[in-house]
Design a protein around this motif. Structure first.
Motif, PDB file in Angstrom:
ATOM      1  N   GLY A 125       2.124   2.734  -3.082  1.00  9.59           N
ATOM      2  CA  GLY A 125       1.748   2.887  -4.255  1.00  9.59           C
ATOM      3  C   GLY A 125       0.739   1.777  -4.749  1.00  9.59           C
ATOM      4  O   GLY A 125      -0.071   1.952  -6.198  1.00  9.59           O
ATOM      5  N   LYS A 126       0.556   0.768  -3.968  1.00  8.47           N
ATOM      6  CA  LYS A 126      -0.546  -0.554  -5.122  1.00  8.47           C
ATOM      7  C   LYS A 126      -1.783  -0.200  -4.064  1.00  8.47           C
ATOM      8  O   LYS A 126      -2.097  -0.338  -3.040  1.00  8.47           O
ATOM      9  CB  LYS A 126       0.275  -1.554  -4.756  1.00  8.47           C
ATOM     10  CG  LYS A 126       2.135  -1.895  -5.452  1.00  8.47           C
ATOM     11  CD  LYS A 126       1.400  -2.552  -6.682  1.00  8.47           C
ATOM     12  CE  LYS A 126       2.652  -1.404  -7.702  1.00  8.47           C
ATOM     13  NZ  LYS A 126       2.560  -1.798  -8.869  1.00  8.47           N
ATOM     14  N   SER A 127      -2.459  -0.001  -4.528  1.00 10.64           N
ATOM     15  CA  SER A 127      -4.302   0.149  -4.502  1.00 10.64           C
ATOM     16  C   SER A 127      -4.544  -0.995  -4.246  1.00 10.64           C
ATOM     17  O   SER A 127      -5.429  -0.962  -3.028  1.00 10.64           O
ATOM     18  CB  SER A 127      -4.733   1.259  -4.773  1.00 10.64           C
ATOM     19  OG  SER A 127      -4.773   1.511  -5.943  1.00 10.64           O
TER      20      SER A 127
ATOM     21  N   TYR B 249       0.803  -1.634   0.237  1.00 11.05           N
ATOM     22  CA  TYR B 249      -0.277  -0.154  -0.141  1.00 11.05           C
ATOM     23  C   TYR B 249       1.064   1.030  -0.216  1.00 11.05           C
ATOM     24  O   TYR B 249       0.689   2.331  -0.729  1.00 11.05           O
ATOM     25  CB  TYR B 249      -0.598  -0.212   1.243  1.00 11.05           C
ATOM     26  CG  TYR B 249      -2.218  -0.633   1.066  1.00 11.05           C
ATOM     27  CD1 TYR B 249      -2.701  -0.516  -0.028  1.00 11.05           C
ATOM     28  CD2 TYR B 249      -3.359  -1.624   2.001  1.00 11.05           C
ATOM     29  CE1 TYR B 249      -4.241  -1.536   0.368  1.00 11.05           C
ATOM     30  CE2 TYR B 249      -4.147  -2.088   2.340  1.00 11.05           C
ATOM     31  CZ  TYR B 249      -4.884  -2.141   0.717  1.00 11.05           C
ATOM     32  OH  TYR B 249      -5.432  -2.630   0.785  1.00 11.05           O
TER      33      TYR B 249
END
Ligand code: 5GP
Ligand code: MN
Length: 345
Positions: free
Chosen positions: A51-53, A48
């Protein structure tokens, strides 16, 4: 202190697998323990943060109550509760991270959806004999826990400076539970360096210990005491002990998941004991006996778990499963102990 686990090519592979992924699933084994849940949530927090949503943590079933405080636990999707949602997550995943298990059979009923997923597979684990077929396998049986590996990977990927306190709490929890509060599998100095780095993130290690290990109900403590007092069989000359726990006994003490956790370690407090075995009836599946094994003082229980109990695990902490009655399981257990009598003497 050398924390890096990967060479340059492996680091690049891991980086690119993460960079190319949009939908990520993280999964752990059946009856997830502190290391399975801790490592999965820590990896989720890390992903997260970079930037991995769309990251989903999927587990076959529930974790024990004493892990429910872990940051992010509420977001876990359980296959026994939401099979369709979990199946959909695996279907959409372009990266599937398998944490803290070595064989896909360890996810039980979730095995089919895991195996039919077309996402690239990343295995991060510390059990012996990892299965083949993953795009990347980070298998380190020399590590205390999957959480230790996760810390080292995040560190190597440059994520330590921005590591959040919740992420550090999850990592500490798994390192602590997989080493019995740093009483076994925990002699390497790097472990304490990592702990110091986690403390620097603001975690309260004493509070985490209390939340996990001082969380019994009165009934649970009575069940545990009852088993040791009335059900523990010790074969003194073979330095071995085993106990059986039936569904009837568990319901008498209002058993809930987690109440028996770690009880198999207690007979090891007997001076010179080499082997401790727990045989427990599964409360959910009929005719199923869950087996836990622990060894010390030079004996290693893993081959016994594989040969006799359809299982495996670590050299000195293994498990397995039998489809038979408790009486049959007990006979097999005695047979297994006698099979290794020369090593146990
Ligand atoms: P526990 O006794 O805590 O349930 O399990 C101890 C270790 O044994 C786990 O960390 C896991 O590695 C291994 N283990 C437990 N159950 C099984 C099983 O059914 N199959 C295999 N291969 N390993 C198991
Ligand atoms: Mn583990």
């Amino acid at each position: 202190m050398e924390l890096n686990l990967l060479n340059d090519a492996e680091t690049e592979l891991l980086r690119s697998m993460i960079a190319e992924a949009t939908n990520i699933v993280i999964c752990g084994h059946r009856s997830p323990d502190g290391d399975a849940i801790g490592s999965s949530l820590a990896w989720m927090h890390y992903l997260y943060h970079i930037g991995k949503s769309n990251v989903k943590v999927c587990m076959p079933d529930a974790a024990p109550d004493f892990l429910h405080w872990l940051p992010g636990q509420n977001s876990i999707l359980r296959y026994d509760r939401k099979p369709k949602e979990v199946a959909q997550a695996f279907k959409e995943a372009d990266l599937v991270c398998c944490l803290d298990f070595n064989q896909s059979s360890r996810v039980d009923a979730m095995q089919d959806v895991l195996e039919s997923s077309e996402g690239s597979r990343l295995l991060i684990d510390h059990h012996l004999e990892p299965e083949s077929g993953c795009k990347m396998t980070i298998s380190r049986p020399d590590m205390s826990s999957t959480c230790e590996i996760i810390f080292r990977l995040i560190h190597q990927l440059g994520g330590y400076d921005t590591m959040t306190e919740p992420c550090a709490e999850c990592i500490y929890c798994g390192m602590m539970t997989d080493t019995g509060g740093f009483t076994y599998n925990s002699t390497r100095p790097e472990i304490y360096y990592i702990i110091s780095q986690l403390l620097a993130k603001g975690i309260n290690k004493d509070e985490i210990y209390n939340r996990v290990f001082h969380n019994y109900s009165t009934n649970a403590l009575r069940l545990r005491s009852y088993i040791i007092l009335n059900k523990m069989n010790v074969i003194e000359e073979l330095h071995a002990a085993y106990f059986t726990v039936t569904k009837e006994e568990m319901s008498r003490f209002h058993f809930i998941k987690g109440d028996m956790e770690g009880l198999v370690n207690i007979p090891q407090q007997i001076k010179g004991l080499k082997l401790s075995i727990s045989l427990r009836e599964d409360t959910e599946k009929p005719n199923t006996v869950l087996v836990s094994l622990r060894s010390c003082n030079g004996f290693h229980c893993q081959p016994m778990a594989t040969r006799f109990f359809n299982g495996g695990g670590h050299a000195d902490a293994s498990g397995g499963k039998l489809n038979c009655t408790m009486e049959e399981a007990e006979q097999l257990c005695i047979k297994a102990i006698l099979y290794y009598k020369e090593e146990l003497k």
